[in-house]
Design an enzyme around this catalytic site. Sequence first.
Site, mmCIF file in Angstrom:
data_model
loop_
_atom_site.group_PDB
_atom_site.id
_atom_site.type_symbol
_atom_site.label_atom_id
_atom_site.label_comp_id
_atom_site.label_asym_id
_atom_site.label_seq_id
_atom_site.Cartn_x
_atom_site.Cartn_y
_atom_site.Cartn_z
ATOM 1 N N GLU A 107 0.880 -1.171 0.000
ATOM 2 C CA GLU A 107 0.000 0.000 0.000
ATOM 3 C C GLU A 107 0.910 1.210 0.000
ATOM 4 O OE1 GLU A 107 -3.155 -0.253 -0.267
ATOM 5 O OE2 GLU A 107 -3.600 -2.297 0.377
ATOM 6 N N CYS A 150 -3.724 8.204 3.711
ATOM 7 C CA CYS A 150 -3.389 7.741 2.361
ATOM 8 C C CYS A 150 -4.566 7.902 1.415
ATOM 9 C CB CYS A 150 -2.966 6.288 2.426
ATOM 10 S SG CYS A 150 -4.134 5.267 3.320
#
Length: 516
Positions: free
Chosen positions: A257, A296
């Site tokens: 990620e 994020c």
Amino acid sequence: MTELLPNHVAGRWQSGSGAGTPLFDPVLGTELVRVDATGLDLPEAFRFAREQGGNALRALTYRQRAGLLGAVVKVLQANRDAYYEIATANSGTVKNDSAVDIDGAIFTLGQYAKWGDALGDVRALRDGDAVKLGKEPVFQSQHLQVPTHGVALFINAFNFPSWGLWEKAAPALLSGVPVIVKPATATAWLTQRMVKDVIDAGVLPAGALSVICGSSAGLMDQLQPFDVVSFTGSAETATVIRSHPAVAARSVRANIEADSLNSALLLPGAAPGSDAFNLLVREVVREMTVKSGQKCTAIRRILVPTEVYDAAAEAIGAKLAGVTVGNPRNESVRMGSLVSRAQLNAVREGLGALAAQTTVLHDGRNKSLIDADPAVAACIGPVLLGARDADAAQRVHDVEVFGPVATLLPYRDLAHSIALAHRGQGSLVTSLYGSDDAALAQAALAVAPSHGRIHVVTPEVTQAHTGHGNVMPMSMHGGPGRAGGGAELGGLRALDFYHRKTAVQASPGVLAALGL
Ligand code: NAP
């Protein structure tokens, strides 16, 4: 000297032999604790987790392991107040922002406990139906999934010390795979404390959960073919993980990620003051300010029709002007600090990198801080940038400023807006705002290839929608391309990463005896 936090490996608490790296309060600048992993016997730590932890977890059924997750939930709930204090001190977050990390983690664990319970008392999972291999059904193929006989190494980012651990640990432990977590150093305290509470409560088998705080040196070298590594962090470190021999030569499965230039897209035809317009403005402001934009999934690019560009700039700027910034202990503060002065410098550098291609539409940088010294605190007010030529402003589609910063971009028509959304080169999430179901559905399919999640906001879901940047365990978290290509959560889909697929070719009698 502040306390040196011990690591938990090989079933016992062990302090590093070095002086340690200090962790700071990003608002007051004071040293809080230290972390260190020097001198740990890493081969022993990984062997112990793999053998003791793995064997103990795999001896249980999915339902029994779901029970373990339920027990972890109870431990974390009992110690919640301490976690909020640590988050305020070490992450500089206001209560609402700490909740995203702490309560978000507890909620996710609770969901996996429920889903795991429904899997029942089995030790392997059926994957699809049996298919006959010839004309007659006497010999068939049945795919199944079994827990991998390895350890799950989590290398995590600084922005979610709680959720970042548990959103990964929930599916791993439910799958029967022991966990070793290495939190980002800047905010490692909360992760360490949560692991400590769970270990001290004795609710997990020995070796099921380990924590290593401090340097990452040598961790990847320990990985064996059936281990997995799940990394969250920058694209730069992701490249190091991907090219490590464990991944490249030993086929260790890696989930990545990385960073992401997410967008929000107001569909054509939404006039200033319309429901869709107001919903976009509200969500943009929320995403820019929650956790000071250190998410994020936060909105970095705001795509609006050219004719509403000025009105959107004004409406977003007006709301941002009301955001109070400073010491999260002061109740009147809405947005706390970034996690460190280093992060503050990174945000300033990012703003510098975008300066030549953007104008500043709202500047919160000069607003005075509440209860915080600007020379010490890692606080920065929100900054809204704009670029009237969205195509020419290449850096806006390239540079992730990990703070309360977003850029407003005008588009000509729907096709242009979709093309701009794709220029993130793979993002975690985009949100669409409008009121025409058919147009929204068409846009959702058009942006899908470059996005892991599409969050569609229409007037009738004003109260019900869960938020652009809020990662719910029911939906997949991850994105293609630049976002890392990973896939976490998404209900029981998350278990795939911790299992191996096998096809058993046998008679119906043998297949029935598998008991799945
Ligand atoms: P980072 O510098 O890449 O660090 C991430 C983790 O990797 C930390 O635990 C770090 O440890 C460790 N690390 C550093 N160098 C390593 C190496 N050579 N080998 C193994 N591990 C190593 O990222 P960050 O600055 O903490 O996080 C911010 C970034 O994460 C942002 O770009 C953000 O977009 C991204 N992010 C993505 C997601 C997502 O789900 N997609 C979620 C959150 C954050 P130390 O802290 O000890 O250096």
